[in-house]
Design an enzyme around this catalytic site. Structure first.
Site, PDB file in Angstrom:
ATOM      1  N   LYS A  51      -6.190   0.581 -10.882  1.00 26.09           N
ATOM      2  CA  LYS A  51      -5.562  -0.685 -11.201  1.00 26.09           C
ATOM      3  C   LYS A  51      -4.379  -0.967 -10.289  1.00 26.09           C
ATOM      4  O   LYS A  51      -3.917  -2.085 -10.152  1.00 26.09           O
ATOM      5  CB  LYS A  51      -5.062  -0.652 -12.658  1.00 26.09           C
ATOM      6  N   GLU A 107      -5.084   0.085  -1.252  1.00 22.52           N
ATOM      7  CA  GLU A 107      -4.519   1.085  -2.176  1.00 22.52           C
ATOM      8  C   GLU A 107      -3.049   0.781  -2.449  1.00 22.52           C
ATOM      9  O   GLU A 107      -2.363   0.211  -1.600  1.00 22.52           O
ATOM     10  CB  GLU A 107      -4.608   2.478  -1.534  1.00 22.52           C
ATOM     11  N   ASP A 108      -2.585   1.205  -3.603  1.00 21.13           N
ATOM     12  CA  ASP A 108      -1.155   1.099  -3.905  1.00 21.13           C
ATOM     13  C   ASP A 108      -0.363   2.166  -3.142  1.00 21.13           C
ATOM     14  O   ASP A 108       0.643   1.887  -2.512  1.00 21.13           O
ATOM     15  CB  ASP A 108      -0.901   1.215  -5.422  1.00 21.13           C
ATOM     16  N   ASP A 111      -0.910   9.522  -1.743  1.00 23.81           N
ATOM     17  CA  ASP A 111      -0.009  10.603  -2.130  1.00 23.81           C
ATOM     18  C   ASP A 111      -0.598  11.905  -1.567  1.00 23.81           C
ATOM     19  O   ASP A 111      -0.366  12.234  -0.407  1.00 23.81           O
ATOM     20  CB  ASP A 111       0.065  10.560  -3.664  1.00 23.81           C
ATOM     21  N   LYS A 140       3.104   8.273   0.952  1.00 19.84           N
ATOM     22  CA  LYS A 140       3.952   9.449   0.691  1.00 19.84           C
ATOM     23  C   LYS A 140       3.436  10.575   1.561  1.00 19.84           C
ATOM     24  O   LYS A 140       2.688  11.438   1.105  1.00 19.84           O
ATOM     25  CB  LYS A 140       3.752   9.872  -0.773  1.00 19.84           C
ATOM     26  N   PHE A 161       8.769  10.024  -7.503  1.00 13.63           N
ATOM     27  CA  PHE A 161       7.838   9.289  -8.350  1.00 13.63           C
ATOM     28  C   PHE A 161       8.346   7.870  -8.568  1.00 13.63           C
ATOM     29  O   PHE A 161       9.452   7.662  -9.045  1.00 13.63           O
ATOM     30  CB  PHE A 161       7.616   9.992  -9.694  1.00 13.63           C
ATOM     31  N   ASP A 168       2.073   2.729 -12.121  1.00 13.39           N
ATOM     32  CA  ASP A 168       2.423   2.965 -13.525  1.00 13.39           C
ATOM     33  C   ASP A 168       3.011   4.339 -13.776  1.00 13.39           C
ATOM     34  O   ASP A 168       2.858   5.268 -12.985  1.00 13.39           O
ATOM     35  CB  ASP A 168       1.166   2.860 -14.385  1.00 13.39           C
ATOM     36  N   ARG A 174       3.514  -1.426 -14.711  1.00 14.16           N
ATOM     37  CA  ARG A 174       2.799  -1.984 -13.556  1.00 14.16           C
ATOM     38  C   ARG A 174       3.277  -3.393 -13.242  1.00 14.16           C
ATOM     39  O   ARG A 174       3.150  -3.875 -12.125  1.00 14.16           O
ATOM     40  CB  ARG A 174       1.288  -2.065 -13.842  1.00 14.16           C
TER      41      ARG A 174
HETATM   42  P1  IMP Z   1      -3.581  10.676  -4.308  1.00 10.51           P
HETATM   43  O1  IMP Z   1      -2.726  11.834  -4.749  1.00 10.51           O
HETATM   44  O2  IMP Z   1      -3.317  10.317  -2.867  1.00 10.51           O
HETATM   45  O3  IMP Z   1      -5.023  10.954  -4.599  1.00 10.51           O
HETATM   46  O4  IMP Z   1      -3.130   9.413  -5.142  1.00 10.51           O
HETATM   47  C1  IMP Z   1      -3.685   9.178  -6.386  1.00 10.51           C
HETATM   48  C2  IMP Z   1      -3.107   8.043  -7.141  1.00 10.51           C
HETATM   49  O5  IMP Z   1      -1.971   8.549  -7.798  1.00 10.51           O
HETATM   50  C3  IMP Z   1      -2.583   6.801  -6.423  1.00 10.51           C
HETATM   51  O6  IMP Z   1      -3.563   5.866  -6.098  1.00 10.51           O
HETATM   52  C4  IMP Z   1      -1.662   6.255  -7.498  1.00 10.51           C
HETATM   53  O7  IMP Z   1      -2.384   5.479  -8.438  1.00 10.51           O
HETATM   54  C5  IMP Z   1      -1.142   7.502  -8.140  1.00 10.51           C
HETATM   55  N1  IMP Z   1       0.229   7.837  -7.670  1.00 10.51           N
HETATM   56  C6  IMP Z   1       0.602   8.646  -6.660  1.00 10.51           C
HETATM   57  N2  IMP Z   1       1.951   8.697  -6.535  1.00 10.51           N
HETATM   58  C7  IMP Z   1       2.429   7.876  -7.508  1.00 10.51           C
HETATM   59  C8  IMP Z   1       3.760   7.481  -7.886  1.00 10.51           C
HETATM   60  O8  IMP Z   1       4.799   7.863  -7.315  1.00 10.51           O
HETATM   61  N3  IMP Z   1       3.839   6.624  -8.937  1.00 10.51           N
HETATM   62  C9  IMP Z   1       2.743   6.147  -9.602  1.00 10.51           C
HETATM   63  N4  IMP Z   1       1.494   6.475  -9.275  1.00 10.51           N
HETATM   64  C10 IMP Z   1       1.333   7.338  -8.231  1.00 10.51           C
HETATM   65 MG    MG Z   2      -4.270   4.204  -7.406  1.00 13.12          MG
END
Ligand code: IMP
Ligand code: MG
Length: 187
Positions: A51, A107-108, A111, A140, A161, A168, A174
């Site tokens: 989302k 993507e938002d 990470d 990140k 974070f 969220d 959000r």
């Molecule tokens: P990934 O760790 O790159 O697989 O990211 C997974 C998902 O974790 C992202 O698409 C976000 O939805 C969520 N996410 C990662 N870091 C944050 C943060 O700092 N705040 C909120 N959601 C996060």
């Molecule tokens: Mg996401």
């Protein structure tokens, strides 16, 4: 503190990016996309990852003038807390056939990179897309676990974070119209 005398944003210890900052980043990336596609007959498919990417996608897509298609995919990797999960769950699929098409994943945040690596593999290896690149609002970089390329990023951030503008904490916040750091006293 009572709810009457709390400032509205007691929930956040810092505003990292305002909606104006974010809009500028969206404009900058939209221009790169337009420059690439304006003299071609390719129609890329933009996949909004639900989302969290919804608000960023709205800003970005409004600034792109080239022809494009939009689809949505819902994946879950967080399961509510403040740490990424290594198990990515596909909650809803695309309705577009992306075979031999350029996919741009919206993507938002990237990470660990595990979600992005999962999505790129899915589009290229399973769905036969000719390319799968990402346009993320936030990157990140410091804690990447997957070796995955991030083609377009609005901003790079440290390992903190953050919430708001689609992101969220346990499904709330959000709707906050900026990207902020949570006040540690409220979680
Ligand atoms: P990934 O760790 O790159 O697989 O990211 C997974 C998902 O974790 C992202 O698409 C976000 O939805 C969520 N996410 C990662 N870091 C944050 C943060 O700092 N705040 C909120 N959601 C996060
Ligand atoms: Mg996401």
């Amino acid at each position: 503190m009572t709810s009457e005398n709390m400032p509205l944003d007691y929930r956040f210890s810092k505003v990292l990016f305002t909606k104006e900052d974010i809009d500028k980043a969206a404009q900058r990336i939209a221009k790169l996309i337009d420059d690439e596609y304006k003299n071609t007959d390719k129609i890329p498919v933009f996949v909004v990852v639900l989302k969290g990417a919804v608000m960023w996608a709205g800003d970005l897509l409004r600034h792109i003038q080239s022809d494009l298609e939009i689809d949505f995919m819902n994946i879950s990797s967080y399961h509510g807390g403040t740490k990424s999960s290594e198990n990515i769950e596909l909650i809803s699929q695309l309705s577009t056939d992306v075979e031999d098409r350029d996919v741009l994943i919206i993507e938002d945040i990237v990470d660990t990179g595990l979600s992005l690596a999962f999505l790129k593999d899915l589009f290229i290896k399973e769905m036969g897309a000719s390319s799968a690149r990402v346009i993320t609002m936030l990157d990140k970089k410091a804690i990447r676990k997957a070796d995955v390329e991030v083609e377009f990023a609005g901003f790079e951030i440290d390992d903190v974070f953050i919430v708001g503008y689609g992101l969220d904490y346990k499904e709330i916040w959000r709707n906050i119209p900026f990207v902020g750091v949570i006040n540690p006293e409220v979680i």
